[in-house]
Enzyme design. Structure first.
Site, PDB file in Angstrom:
ATOM      1  N   GLN A  50      -9.714   3.224   6.496  1.00  0.00           N
ATOM      2  CA  GLN A  50      -8.577   4.143   6.643  1.00  0.00           C
ATOM      3  C   GLN A  50      -7.458   3.453   7.428  1.00  0.00           C
ATOM      4  OE1 GLN A  50     -11.927   5.810   7.387  1.00  0.00           O
ATOM      5  NE2 GLN A  50     -11.897   5.934   5.178  1.00  0.00           N
ATOM      6  N   ASP A 109      -5.197   2.243   2.817  1.00  0.00           N
ATOM      7  CA  ASP A 109      -4.751   1.604   1.569  1.00  0.00           C
ATOM      8  C   ASP A 109      -3.672   0.554   1.812  1.00  0.00           C
ATOM      9  OD1 ASP A 109      -6.404   3.518   0.278  1.00  0.00           O
ATOM     10  OD2 ASP A 109      -4.777   4.966   0.416  1.00  0.00           O
ATOM     11  N   LYS A 164      -6.367  -3.807   3.307  1.00  0.00           N
ATOM     12  CA  LYS A 164      -7.269  -4.396   4.314  1.00  0.00           C
ATOM     13  C   LYS A 164      -8.391  -5.183   3.652  1.00  0.00           C
ATOM     14  CE  LYS A 164      -8.196  -0.438   6.144  1.00  0.00           C
ATOM     15  NZ  LYS A 164      -7.257   0.410   5.406  1.00  0.00           N
ATOM     16  N   GLY A 204     -12.196   2.841   0.291  1.00  0.00           N
ATOM     17  CA  GLY A 204     -12.353   2.132  -0.975  1.00  0.00           C
ATOM     18  C   GLY A 204     -11.671   0.796  -0.843  1.00  0.00           C
ATOM     19  N   HIS A 205     -12.449  -0.278  -0.918  1.00  0.00           N
ATOM     20  CA  HIS A 205     -11.880  -1.612  -0.788  1.00  0.00           C
ATOM     21  C   HIS A 205     -12.036  -2.347  -2.101  1.00  0.00           C
ATOM     22  CE1 HIS A 205     -12.318  -1.873   3.872  1.00  0.00           C
ATOM     23  NE2 HIS A 205     -11.603  -0.868   3.452  1.00  0.00           N
TER      24      HIS A 205
HETATM   25  P1  IMP Z   1     -11.849  12.536   4.325  1.00  0.00           P
HETATM   26  O1  IMP Z   1     -11.863  11.263   5.087  1.00  0.00           O
HETATM   27  O2  IMP Z   1     -12.524  12.447   2.982  1.00  0.00           O
HETATM   28  O3  IMP Z   1     -12.362  13.700   5.136  1.00  0.00           O
HETATM   29  O4  IMP Z   1     -10.325  12.884   3.984  1.00  0.00           O
HETATM   30  C1  IMP Z   1      -9.391  13.236   4.991  1.00  0.00           C
HETATM   31  C2  IMP Z   1      -8.012  12.647   4.679  1.00  0.00           C
HETATM   32  O5  IMP Z   1      -8.062  11.239   4.833  1.00  0.00           O
HETATM   33  C3  IMP Z   1      -7.549  12.902   3.243  1.00  0.00           C
HETATM   34  O6  IMP Z   1      -6.133  13.061   3.250  1.00  0.00           O
HETATM   35  C4  IMP Z   1      -7.934  11.632   2.533  1.00  0.00           C
HETATM   36  O7  IMP Z   1      -7.159  11.426   1.372  1.00  0.00           O
HETATM   37  C5  IMP Z   1      -7.652  10.604   3.623  1.00  0.00           C
HETATM   38  N1  IMP Z   1      -8.442   9.371   3.465  1.00  0.00           N
HETATM   39  C6  IMP Z   1      -9.752   9.197   3.728  1.00  0.00           C
HETATM   40  N2  IMP Z   1     -10.121   7.929   3.477  1.00  0.00           N
HETATM   41  C7  IMP Z   1      -9.033   7.287   3.065  1.00  0.00           C
HETATM   42  C8  IMP Z   1      -8.778   5.922   2.697  1.00  0.00           C
HETATM   43  O8  IMP Z   1      -9.645   5.051   2.706  1.00  0.00           O
HETATM   44  N3  IMP Z   1      -7.504   5.641   2.334  1.00  0.00           N
HETATM   45  C9  IMP Z   1      -6.508   6.583   2.340  1.00  0.00           C
HETATM   46  N4  IMP Z   1      -6.709   7.844   2.687  1.00  0.00           N
HETATM   47  C10 IMP Z   1      -7.949   8.200   3.053  1.00  0.00           C
END
Ligand code: IMP
Length: 432
Positions: free
Chosen positions: A223, A13, A16, A40-41
């Site tokens: 991420q 977040d 990017k 999420g972009h």
């Molecule tokens: P997962 O990727 O859904 O398995 O989540 C694992 C951890 O990564 C959690 O704390 C999510 O909130 C975090 N996370 C996954 N994708 C994102 C992202 O795009 N931005 C911020 N946090 C993320």
């Protein structure tokens, strides 16, 4: 021929999507290399807002080839929904290619994700519930379905007949009530295959061909460094490698092709999910920053935790990614803050830590060492846009000192500054 990698230096977040969209203007190819629909972009073009989870951010530019690389876990339902939504808004989406080696997020992965989370107690990461962890588990456990399998009915049938009963047993053992039927999944997955067929390709070969033709390729990270499965805050991060090296493994492009590595730094820190956050800002000041920055998850809508810029995190990201430049975002959001601080180190057990610890126990005990900075004024969006058009010198002196300090401390030169959501609110300092 250039290969520019864009990665997040914090917990995702960082903005990017906007930086990628800006850079995509001069790219021939945009490639995603890891993650899935957990990302999420948000891209704002001509006042229109687009939210993507799986589609690479260059997809709005008809002349740009967009690649979903082998390192991505693809949820076909989500991908096709995004394609349909874009087509509904008048975009052709003829410029998309999906690796035949990418793994598929299956419905049972989405069943397993919350079931595993519910039993994890203190190990819970607060996942997005998109089935990301279970899909990567299957990839590594060699029980995954790949995009190419969706186009081979016999292969698909054989895999599903073996894998689905295994998954049903695990679901039941974890207390789940859902049973997945191989027949139904076969029908659904072959339909996905039919719809995806126009996009499926050997994307490593395609990228090689483009590189040989002199293309400028942009690798779009999802991420952030501190969510990386190897270099992040294990076990509270995500299940993929989010660092620059993954651009090579996640697309099938040799590391020598990665010529520029840009780290996106949000001017403050935010994170979703659980786990230690040394520079976290609680109370009214934190609430104010969250509201001003509209820090709510693109994928989940969850309120993000916010904090001061953490240079321990950024220095670490500079090292593990081999950053060649910083792209600093959301500098406008800090405008008008009544006070401003930067975390330069951690204090732990009477010692000063400059390196990010591996132990979550240690991290949870760390106190931030904070340095005060004079805040810069609050402007409206127009003010920032006018300043951006005039160049660096038109930005407030206190802001310039803030970003200069960031560059000095991290040892990485400033490449891009962003002072608003639009393409116009961007200062490119790279001199090219
Ligand atoms: P997962 O990727 O859904 O398995 O989540 C694992 C951890 O990564 C959690 O704390 C999510 O909130 C975090 N996370 C996954 N994708 C994102 C992202 O795009 N931005 C911020 N946090 C993320």
């Amino acid at each position: 021929m250039t290969g520019t990698v864009v990665v997040g230096t914090q917990w995702g977040d960082e903005g990017k999507g906007k930086i990628i969209d800006y850079l995509a203007e001069r790219a021939d190819v945009v490639a995603r290399f890891q993650g899935g629909a957990n990302a999420g972009h948000t891209v704002i073009v001509g006042g229109e807002t687009y939210k993507f989870h799986l589609l690479p951010s260059g997809v709005l530019r008809p002349g740009t080839l967009n690649v979903v690389g082998n390192g991505v876990v693809v949820d076909p339902e989500q991908l096709l929904a995004e394609v349909d939504a874009l087509r509904g808004r008048g975009h052709a989406v003829a410029n998309l290619r999906v690796s035949d080696r990418a793994h598929v997020v299956m419905p049972y992965h989405k069943t397993l994700d919350p079931l595993e989370e519910a039993l994890k107690g203190g190990l819970k990461a607060g996942t997005t519930g998109r089935g990301i962890g279970p899909a990567y588990e299957d990839k590594v456990g060699r029980t995954g379905i790949r995009v190419g399998d969706l186009l081979e009915p016999e292969t698909l049938r054989g895999k599903l007949d073996t894998i689905v009963p295994m998954k049903n047993k695990i679901i039941a053992a974890l207390g789940g009530l859902e049973t997945h039927l191989p027949n139904d999944l076969f029908r659904q997955a072959t339909q996905w295959g039919e719809r995806l067929r126009e996009f499926v390709a050997d994307t490593s070969a395609l990228l090689d061909e483009r590189f040989r033709a002199g293309a400028r390729v942009l690798f779009e990270g999802a991420q952030g460094t501190h969510l990386c499965i190897d270099h992040g805050i294990y076990p509270f991060g995500t299940s993929s490698n989010c660092v620059a090296g993954a651009a090579s493994t996640g697309t099938g492009v040799g590391p020598r092709q990665l010529t520029e590595i840009l780290g996106v730094v949000k001017a403050y820190t935010s994170r979703v999910g659980t786990g230690p956050f040394p520079a976290e800002l609680l109370g009214p000041l934190g609430d104010r920053l969250r509201e001003k920055g509209q820090e709510y998850g693109t994928t989940t809508g969850r309120a993000r935790r916010v904090g001061w810029l953490d240079l321990v995190m950024v220095r670490y990201a500079a090292r593990v990614n081999g950053l060649t430049g910083l792209a600093v975002t959301r500098l406008d959001v800090l405008g008008g803050m009544p006070e401003l601080r930067v975390c330069t180190a951690y204090r732990h057990g009477g010692k000063t830590l400059r390196e990010f610890p591996a132990s979550m126990r240690v991290l949870a005990e760390c106190e931030p060492v904070l340095q005060e900075f004079p805040p810069w004024p609050a402007w409206d969006g127009k003010g920032w846009r006018e300043a951006a058009a005039k160049g660096l010198k038109a930005l407030p002196a206190d802001l310039r000192e803030y970003v200069a300090f960031l560059a000095r401390e991290s040892g990485v030169p400033l490449a891009i500054l962003s002072v608003g959501a639009g393409r116009e609110d961007t200062l490119d300092l790279r001199g090219n």
